[in-house]
Design an enzyme around this catalytic site. Sequence first.
Site, PDB file in Angstrom:
ATOM      1  N   LYS A 128      31.579   8.805 -32.917  1.00  0.00           N
ATOM      2  CA  LYS A 128      31.400  10.095 -33.567  1.00  0.00           C
ATOM      3  C   LYS A 128      32.733  10.830 -33.461  1.00  0.00           C
ATOM      4  O   LYS A 128      33.170  11.207 -32.367  1.00  0.00           O
ATOM      5  CB  LYS A 128      30.287  10.902 -32.915  1.00  0.00           C
ATOM      6  CG  LYS A 128      30.097  12.270 -33.560  1.00  0.00           C
ATOM      7  CD  LYS A 128      29.134  13.153 -32.791  1.00  0.00           C
ATOM      8  CE  LYS A 128      29.093  14.547 -33.410  1.00  0.00           C
ATOM      9  NZ  LYS A 128      28.305  15.504 -32.602  1.00  0.00           N
ATOM     10  N   GLY A 162      26.069  24.603 -31.533  1.00  0.00           N
ATOM     11  CA  GLY A 162      25.379  25.348 -30.492  1.00  0.00           C
ATOM     12  C   GLY A 162      24.907  26.734 -30.865  1.00  0.00           C
ATOM     13  O   GLY A 162      24.338  27.434 -30.026  1.00  0.00           O
ATOM     14  N   ALA A 190      24.988  19.642 -36.092  1.00  0.00           N
ATOM     15  CA  ALA A 190      25.407  20.908 -35.468  1.00  0.00           C
ATOM     16  C   ALA A 190      24.791  22.133 -36.130  1.00  0.00           C
ATOM     17  O   ALA A 190      24.709  22.232 -37.353  1.00  0.00           O
ATOM     18  CB  ALA A 190      26.930  21.062 -35.450  1.00  0.00           C
ATOM     19  N   GLY A 191      24.363  23.076 -35.274  1.00  0.00           N
ATOM     20  CA  GLY A 191      23.877  24.362 -35.733  1.00  0.00           C
ATOM     21  C   GLY A 191      22.389  24.442 -35.978  1.00  0.00           C
ATOM     22  O   GLY A 191      21.860  25.523 -36.249  1.00  0.00           O
ATOM     23  N   ASN A 196      21.404  18.517 -30.438  1.00  0.00           N
ATOM     24  CA  ASN A 196      21.353  18.477 -28.984  1.00  0.00           C
ATOM     25  C   ASN A 196      20.766  19.773 -28.429  1.00  0.00           C
ATOM     26  O   ASN A 196      19.689  19.795 -27.856  1.00  0.00           O
ATOM     27  CB  ASN A 196      22.752  18.218 -28.424  1.00  0.00           C
ATOM     28  CG  ASN A 196      22.790  17.978 -26.921  1.00  0.00           C
ATOM     29  OD1 ASN A 196      23.796  17.575 -26.376  1.00  0.00           O
ATOM     30  ND2 ASN A 196      21.702  18.187 -26.205  1.00  0.00           N
ATOM     31  N   SER A 197      21.477  20.890 -28.650  1.00  0.00           N
ATOM     32  CA  SER A 197      21.119  22.153 -28.011  1.00  0.00           C
ATOM     33  C   SER A 197      19.694  22.596 -28.323  1.00  0.00           C
ATOM     34  O   SER A 197      18.991  23.111 -27.447  1.00  0.00           O
ATOM     35  CB  SER A 197      22.094  23.261 -28.437  1.00  0.00           C
ATOM     36  OG  SER A 197      23.410  22.929 -28.091  1.00  0.00           O
TER      37      SER A 197
END
Length: 264
Positions: free
Chosen positions: A101, A162, A189-190, A211-212
Amino acid sequence: MALNIYGQHLNSRLLIGSALYPSPEVMKNAIIASGSQVITLSLKRQNPAQQAGAKIWQYIKDITAQTNGHLLPNTAGCKTAKEVVTLAQMSREIFNTDWIKLETIGDDYNLQPDPIELLNAAEQLIALGFKVLPYCTDDLVICQRLYDLGCQVIMPWASPIGTGKGLMNPYNLETIRMRLPDATLILDAGIGKPSDACLAMEMGYDGILLNSAIALADNPIMMAQAFAAAIDAGEQAYLAGIMAQRQTAHPSTPTLDTPFWHQT
């Protein structure tokens, strides 16, 4: 339908990160509950040679064994193509995979990728035999250039890493999907909530990397299950064909030209 990443066919369209969880045990249970078969990890943050990294690494090996999963090392923290190439080569040796990645951060405030270093790094990594999954902004031209270089998978952001702000520019994301019909597009992301992931899948995206949103939930295991369900729902809706929006109201039970309508 299976998700195809460089010839590997995966049952799940959710790619999941291994950071920020309250404990390694919660991480393991959440990833397994998600059904994901791709786990991202960073050599800089989870070095197996270090004691803490070795513990996390053992959990990740257990997860991949249980799920028949794949590792996706990332170059998080790198700012230049030179740093990226060095870290990618180390990751390939340690984790025994040519998947990478690609991240090249250009701004420390919003962690936006540096497009110049990103293209440079992608070209070098492909020449070295890596299968590159580049993280980029929702810039159509950058996505096109990455695809032209040989990146079969492109990963534009929904919003900065995040933040949990969801899809800030749906038009941009829809345009990328339309203009790159043959690319595997994974939103990265986001993402903040399952409905964000569902919306992206309804646009025709091939998968979601996050992830977050799972790791920082009050109940990561339950949230992992929620995201898995949302991604499946969004994919099914896209395949089913979503009705076109209308400018005016239309009754769902019209009285004219309706079969079996009988007047009394």
